[in-house]
Design a protein around this motif. Sequence first.
Motif, short mmCIF file in Angstrom:
data_model
loop_
_atom_site.label_atom_id
_atom_site.label_comp_id
_atom_site.label_asym_id
_atom_site.label_seq_id
_atom_site.Cartn_x
_atom_site.Cartn_y
_atom_site.Cartn_z
N GLU A 1 0.44 -1.46 -0.27
CA GLU A 1 0.12 0.14 -0.13
C GLU A 1 0.70 1.45 0.28
OE1 GLU A 1 -2.61 -1.69 3.41
OE2 GLU A 1 -3.95 -1.08 2.93
N SER B 1 2.45 4.05 1.15
CA SER B 1 2.81 4.81 3.00
C SER B 1 1.99 6.24 3.44
CB SER B 1 4.37 4.62 3.31
OG SER B 1 4.72 6.12 2.39
N ARG B 2 2.16 5.98 4.32
CA ARG B 2 1.41 8.04 4.78
C ARG B 2 2.57 8.94 4.36
NH1 ARG B 2 2.09 10.81 10.65
NH2 ARG B 2 1.86 12.99 10.05
N ALA B 3 3.53 8.90 4.16
CA ALA B 3 5.09 9.80 3.74
C ALA B 3 4.22 10.03 2.49
CB ALA B 3 6.71 9.51 3.65
N ALA B 4 4.08 9.03 1.80
CA ALA B 4 4.50 9.21 0.26
C ALA B 4 2.95 9.78 0.21
CB ALA B 4 4.45 8.04 -1.02
N LEU C 1 1.73 12.43 1.78
CA LEU C 1 1.69 13.55 1.97
C LEU C 1 0.72 14.25 3.16
CD1 LEU C 1 3.41 15.50 -1.89
CD2 LEU C 1 4.79 13.78 0.14
N ILE C 2 1.25 13.14 3.60
CA ILE C 2 -0.03 13.62 4.60
C ILE C 2 0.35 14.35 6.21
CG2 ILE C 2 -1.87 12.37 6.38
CD1 ILE C 2 -2.63 9.98 4.61
N GLY C 3 0.09 15.91 6.54
CA GLY C 3 1.37 16.35 7.34
C GLY C 3 0.92 15.64 8.90
N PHE D 1 -2.57 0.18 -3.83
CA PHE D 1 -1.74 -0.38 -3.24
C PHE D 1 -1.32 -0.35 -5.43
CE2 PHE D 1 -4.28 -3.51 -1.07
CZ PHE D 1 -3.33 -3.64 -0.37
N ARG D 2 1.10 -0.62 -4.99
CA ARG D 2 0.91 -0.10 -6.19
C ARG D 2 2.30 -1.83 -5.92
NH1 ARG D 2 4.07 4.39 -6.25
NH2 ARG D 2 5.57 1.83 -7.26
#
Lengths: 305, 452
Positions: free
Chosen positions: A117, A119-122, A124-126, A244-245
């Motif tokens: 899946e 991620s949060r980082a990808a 860009l969730i602050g 998903f990637r």
Amino acid sequence: MEHHSVIIIGAGPAGLSTALALCQSGAKDVVVLERETQAGGIPRHCGHKGFAPYKNFGLMTGPNLASLLREQTTGLDIRTSTTVLEFTLRGSLRVHSTQGITEISADKIVLAAGTRETSRAARLIGGNKLKGVMNTGELQQRVYLGGEHPFRRPVIVGSEWVSYSTLLTCRHLHAKPVMLLAEDGENAAPSYFSFGARLLGTKVVRGAKLIAIRGNSAVEAIEIERFGKQQTVECDAVVLTGKFRSEDALYSNGYLERNGYAPAVTDGFKTSKPNVYAVGNVLGHLETAGLCMAQGRELAKVLFP
Amino acid sequence: MSQRFDIAVIGCGVVGLAILRRFAMAGLKCVALEKGADILSGASKGNSALLHTGFDAPPKSIELQCMQAGYFEYLDIRQKLNLPLLETSAVVIAWNDDELVKLPDIREKALANGVTDAKLISQTELRMREPQLAKSALGAVLVPGEHVIDPWSAPLAYAHQAIAHGAEIMRGAEVTKATKQEGEWHLATPKGEVTARTVINAAGLFADHVEALIHEPDFEIKPRKGQFVVFDKPASKLLRSIVLPVPTERTKGVVLFRTIFGNLAIGPTAEETDERENPINDTATLERLKATAIAMLPALKHVDVTAIYAGLRPATANSDYIIRAHKAENWITVAGIRSTGLTGSLGIAQQVVKLYAKHFGKLPKKLPAAIWTPVPNLAEHAIRPYMKGGEILCHCEWVTRAEVAAAADGPLPATDIGGLKRRTRATMGRCQGFYCAAYVTSAFDKARYGTP
């Protein structure tokens, strides 16, 4: 250098089915390399029902499917705790095992590395970096493999099939999700699922965007934006589901040509390198385990007609 | 019973640990007190991890002096501590004509600061060096001595070396009260009282609060936040040098740089903030940083984001470091160590020990023999533990079970997942824990408590 006729990278449903079908049709010298300690892939930690390995087979849980696959492939050369580090420039594989690093080559290489899946980082969730923000993959491993109870009132982000499977995981934990935040995505599950979510007592909010995750040491709340308005929702965890990637670790350096976020393929499985094939969820879209297995059987016919 | 020391350092960031190391190696009995659960839990947690030459530092500043002394000491000791160095060079790039005319001044300043190998390079030379950069780059100042280092292994190595020389490190030990009796400081902490003759305030983002324990501080910490976006490993192949912008009156601007862990990152922003802990990222800024990176290096468009983070710089209104001895109080203040602290730390430690020897006490005449405590290498370009085998737990960063166990053991074990990440890289890769977080935490807990 160690050499084989076929090396399959990944012992999930796609990789194991390819290996099994190859051996059943008489192929020799097929090796499966798996970086986890056990073969079976993602279904190993999907503890809920919903897996159908064949048509008309009925539904089983992920771990049951994984052990069925392991049973069927008993006797094949499946090497667990074995990580393919990279393709070398001459087309062989740099392989890590507990013993160290070796180089292995093969006439044909099958990439069945699966999916993960976003991620949060990808995304860009602050907000703050906190304990309690996870993908479904991490959640299921904690719950079904580790027996943990990571939260009581999470927010689930996503509106894909997997988002609803996360609801089932929560039910298993006796946790009460505060909200299912359905961002509009292309893989949205049918809307009767959201009816199902409501039946389970979870509020479904559509068309909202997760802006930030807040807390001191663990998650305390999220901020969402809906129709231009911001709103705070209290919760103790955030599960980021779906998007998903393809697991691209082995080709993101450009070794294989890409089509968006997946390896480019022709005739279903052929990548830009003449001896490298790709099968299953590494191809980019999240498919069911049953479909990945069917793809594996198809690929075997291509490799060993 | 309180424990007695010659020196108590308040704060276990990179600066406090470098100071602790130098006093311990000089033969003094030292302790360092850290408020957080682990070392490096404040300003040292998130920075750009560059080893600076000081080419653009304010001329004749204490900052420049400390950076250059720190730079050379790092190069001198790094092999003995197994600390990595990624030799990248930096290019200060002009993206338009206004910036192009400023380049000669940047080079002049570098020369004046003693960085004599800085030179102007033409657009053609720049393109040969960095073929992936956007075509709008017009020219640059090349600074060959600017490099990339490991922001966490270095201070961890300083801490280990200090401990090997008899120093103590107390974590979860916020100093809540400081009183002086019979020429000795009594420092109250949740971990008990500590007595020391001389106190060094190296409390970073809380230096003004600590200073207020003994007198009205003559400075105020004005935290400046920096946000960063880290791209996946293929991005690091797109760039050789650290890419710096031409600074404006207002800001030094964001930097595009390779990391020691084999990634490529952009940042930091410079935002005034009241946050002193847990700095927050915001989506709009992250999106802007990502777009800026792609504008400079168009091929980044096809590379994923691996990580995001934010760091805080303990800036003050003062434009220079504050390193000052309060003679009557037997107290040394080290504050306002801004973005250059990682480079400056070893140089700051030299200054502080000099100040101590001048005002507060003689150093032992005979130096004890130096003990070197090499740390495991985490740098992507050097030999890493997995290469010898073992079970890999974190599949993106290739971290082994033995490394996780080692991080939970030894004289300064990690106390939380953040500490484990900084010591091993586990879960810091592209999947951010999707595959391995559950296994990594269970292995870590098992190593710490015996059972998962």
